[in-house]
Design a protein around this motif. Structure first.
Motif, PDB file in Angstrom:
ATOM      1  N   PHE A   1      52.254  65.096  73.357  1.00 20.99           N
ATOM      2  CA  PHE A   1      51.422  66.164  72.793  1.00 20.99           C
ATOM      3  C   PHE A   1      50.853  66.989  73.953  1.00 20.99           C
ATOM      4  N   PHE A   2      51.188  68.266  73.987  1.00 22.19           N
ATOM      5  CA  PHE A   2      50.770  69.068  75.132  1.00 22.19           C
ATOM      6  C   PHE A   2      50.325  70.460  74.702  1.00 22.19           C
ATOM      7  N   GLY A   3      49.622  71.121  75.601  1.00 26.48           N
ATOM      8  CA  GLY A   3      49.239  72.508  75.415  1.00 26.48           C
ATOM      9  C   GLY A   3      48.529  72.978  76.673  1.00 26.48           C
ATOM     10  N   PRO A   4      48.532  74.268  76.990  1.00 25.08           N
ATOM     11  CA  PRO A   4      49.174  75.338  76.229  1.00 25.08           C
ATOM     12  C   PRO A   4      50.659  75.435  76.556  1.00 25.08           C
ATOM     13  N   LEU A   5      51.318  76.368  75.875  1.00 31.02           N
ATOM     14  CA  LEU A   5      52.728  76.644  76.144  1.00 31.02           C
ATOM     15  C   LEU A   5      52.875  77.463  77.427  1.00 31.02           C
ATOM     16  N   LYS A   6      53.981  77.252  78.117  1.00 34.25           N
ATOM     17  CA  LYS A   6      54.464  78.144  79.185  1.00 34.25           C
ATOM     18  C   LYS A   6      53.723  78.087  80.521  1.00 34.25           C
ATOM     19  N   GLY A   7      52.679  77.267  80.637  1.00 38.45           N
ATOM     20  CA  GLY A   7      51.977  77.167  81.920  1.00 38.45           C
ATOM     21  C   GLY A   7      52.360  75.901  82.667  1.00 38.45           C
ATOM     22  N   SER A   8      51.444  75.452  83.516  1.00 38.60           N
ATOM     23  CA  SER A   8      51.708  74.268  84.336  1.00 38.60           C
ATOM     24  C   SER A   8      51.833  73.014  83.475  1.00 38.60           C
ATOM     25  N   VAL A   9      51.005  72.883  82.451  1.00 41.02           N
ATOM     26  CA  VAL A   9      51.082  71.688  81.594  1.00 41.02           C
ATOM     27  C   VAL A   9      52.465  71.594  80.966  1.00 41.02           C
ATOM     28  N   ASN A  10      52.940  72.727  80.460  1.00 45.96           N
ATOM     29  CA  ASN A  10      54.255  72.781  79.815  1.00 45.96           C
ATOM     30  C   ASN A  10      55.356  72.369  80.799  1.00 45.96           C
ATOM     31  N   ARG A  11      55.263  72.901  82.035  1.00 50.11           N
ATOM     32  CA  ARG A  11      56.284  72.611  83.048  1.00 50.11           C
ATOM     33  C   ARG A  11      56.301  71.123  83.405  1.00 50.11           C
ATOM     34  N   VAL A  12      55.088  70.560  83.586  1.00 52.42           N
ATOM     35  CA  VAL A  12      55.015  69.135  83.937  1.00 52.42           C
ATOM     36  C   VAL A  12      55.414  68.270  82.738  1.00 52.42           C
ATOM     37  N   ALA A  13      55.069  68.693  81.532  1.00 49.78           N
ATOM     38  CA  ALA A  13      55.473  67.947  80.326  1.00 49.78           C
ATOM     39  C   ALA A  13      56.997  67.869  80.257  1.00 49.78           C
ATOM     40  N   ASP A  14      57.662  68.976  80.563  1.00 49.74           N
ATOM     41  CA  ASP A  14      59.135  68.986  80.584  1.00 49.74           C
ATOM     42  C   ASP A  14      59.664  68.013  81.640  1.00 49.74           C
ATOM     43  N   MET A  15      59.012  68.022  82.817  1.00 53.37           N
ATOM     44  CA  MET A  15      59.432  67.127  83.899  1.00 53.37           C
ATOM     45  C   MET A  15      59.292  65.661  83.473  1.00 53.37           C
ATOM     46  N   ILE A  16      58.174  65.335  82.846  1.00 57.10           N
ATOM     47  CA  ILE A  16      57.928  63.953  82.420  1.00 57.10           C
ATOM     48  C   ILE A  16      58.945  63.541  81.355  1.00 57.10           C
ATOM     49  N   ALA A  17      59.222  64.428  80.421  1.00 57.23           N
ATOM     50  CA  ALA A  17      60.205  64.117  79.374  1.00 57.23           C
ATOM     51  C   ALA A  17      61.587  63.878  79.994  1.00 57.23           C
ATOM     52  N   GLU A  18      61.940  64.712  80.990  1.00 56.83           N
ATOM     53  CA  GLU A  18      63.233  64.529  81.684  1.00 56.83           C
ATOM     54  C   GLU A  18      63.297  63.172  82.357  1.00 56.83           C
ATOM     55  N   LYS A  19      62.193  62.799  83.019  1.00 55.76           N
ATOM     56  CA  LYS A  19      62.196  61.543  83.775  1.00 55.76           C
ATOM     57  C   LYS A  19      62.246  60.333  82.835  1.00 55.76           C
ATOM     58  N   ILE A  20      61.606  60.429  81.669  1.00 53.14           N
ATOM     59  CA  ILE A  20      61.652  59.307  80.710  1.00 53.14           C
ATOM     60  C   ILE A  20      63.002  59.289  79.998  1.00 53.14           C
ATOM     61  N   GLY A  21      63.543  60.484  79.752  1.00 50.92           N
ATOM     62  CA  GLY A  21      64.774  60.625  78.966  1.00 50.92           C
ATOM     63  C   GLY A  21      64.453  61.462  77.734  1.00 50.92           C
ATOM     64  N   THR A  22      65.001  62.677  77.690  1.00 50.92           N
ATOM     65  CA  THR A  22      64.602  63.614  76.626  1.00 50.92           C
ATOM     66  C   THR A  22      64.966  63.103  75.235  1.00 50.92           C
ATOM     67  N   ASP A  23      65.947  62.188  75.147  1.00 50.37           N
ATOM     68  CA  ASP A  23      66.321  61.654  73.833  1.00 50.37           C
ATOM     69  C   ASP A  23      65.271  60.690  73.292  1.00 50.37           C
ATOM     70  N   ARG A  24      64.352  60.237  74.160  1.00 51.13           N
ATOM     71  CA  ARG A  24      63.338  59.270  73.730  1.00 51.13           C
ATOM     72  C   ARG A  24      61.978  59.910  73.515  1.00 51.13           C
ATOM     73  N   VAL A  25      61.865  61.197  73.851  1.00 51.48           N
ATOM     74  CA  VAL A  25      60.565  61.866  73.798  1.00 51.48           C
ATOM     75  C   VAL A  25      60.613  63.039  72.824  1.00 51.48           C
ATOM     76  N   GLU A  26      59.632  63.122  71.952  1.00 48.35           N
ATOM     77  CA  GLU A  26      59.505  64.320  71.122  1.00 48.35           C
ATOM     78  C   GLU A  26      58.339  65.146  71.644  1.00 48.35           C
ATOM     79  N   MET A  27      58.625  66.393  72.003  1.00 48.25           N
ATOM     80  CA  MET A  27      57.581  67.286  72.496  1.00 48.25           C
ATOM     81  C   MET A  27      56.839  67.873  71.295  1.00 48.25           C
ATOM     82  N   VAL A  28      55.517  67.774  71.312  1.00 46.63           N
ATOM     83  CA  VAL A  28      54.714  68.302  70.209  1.00 46.63           C
ATOM     84  C   VAL A  28      53.676  69.264  70.790  1.00 46.63           C
ATOM     85  N   HIS A  29      53.804  70.536  70.473  1.00 47.74           N
ATOM     86  CA  HIS A  29      52.829  71.522  70.943  1.00 47.74           C
ATOM     87  C   HIS A  29      51.573  71.374  70.089  1.00 47.74           C
TER      88      HIS A  29
END
Ligand SMILES: Cc1cc2nc3c(=O)[nH]c(=O)nc-3n(C[C@H](O)[C@H](O)[C@H](O)COP(=O)(O)O)c2cc1C
Length: 174
Positions: free
Chosen positions: A7-35
């Motif tokens: 669960f992250f916010g806001p969109l398109k800033g640093s939080v969003n970028r790091v959230a994407d990085m964390i999801a990649e590192k865990i495995g995007t198939d195991r993580v659902e991103m929720v804005h």
């Protein structure tokens, strides 16, 4: 059903970028991103493991400013959520130079809300290696989650995230 809700916010800033990085590192198939802007308390029911991503913006005008942000609007949903049996972890974006005396404070604000629920907060981080004056995100001498500063030390983010994910692998069912 994906087991981990990020669960992250806001969109398109640093939080969003790091959230994407964390999801990649865990495995995007195991993580659902929720804005958080489009989420509600019922969305927590779909996950047994939850990661929150938040930033601190506008400590000077605390109530007025956070009430207008994605997270300000979403915080009442956190209080309303049923976190029984769930483990949660928080990462928080901040700026340790310009805002040294309120470093990643909103991570503490979110933790205060979670402490009124049945959530088990994991992923605490030692203060060693961080320079700041004050932070509302410190509990029992540790940061309640992972502080990150993409404004002044972005080069440290990948390693900090890796170290934190190691902690989470031990403390939550990642
Ligand atoms: C108006 C404003 C106020 C801020 N206040 C704080 C603060 O009190 N503490 C802090 O650690 N960072 C503060 N920051 C820094 C942000 O948290 C940081 O830039 C963060 O990466 C923003 O992430 P976002 O773009 O995803 O929201 C502030 C930034 C802005 C623009």
């Amino acid at each position: 059903m994906r087991r981990i809700g990020l669960f992250f916010g806001p969109l398109k800033g640093s939080v969003n970028r790091v959230a994407d990085m964390i999801a990649e590192k865990i495995g995007t198939d195991r993580v659902e991103m929720v804005h958080v802007k489009t989420a509600s308390a019922e969305d927590f029911d779909r996950f047994d493991t939850i990661i929150f991503g938040i930033s601190t913006v506008g400590k000077e005008t605390w109530d007025a400013s956070i009430s207008k942000t994605d997270w300000g609007i979403f915080l009442p949903e956190v209080s309303r959520g049923n976190f029984a049996g769930k483990k949660v972890a928080i990462f928080g974006l901040g700026n340790h130079v310009t805002y040294a005396s309120s470093f990643v404070d909103f991570m503490g604000l979110l933790a205060d809300e979670l402490m009124n629920t049945d959530a088990e907060i994991v992923g605490q981080v030692p203060v060693d290696g961080y320079e700041f004056e004050e932070s509302a995100a410190i509990y029992d001498g540790k940061f309640i989650g992972l502080p990150l500063d993409e404004d002044f030390e972005p080069e440290l983010t990948p390693e900090r995230v890796d170290n934190w994910l190691e902690i989470l692998r031990k403390e939550m069912n990642l």
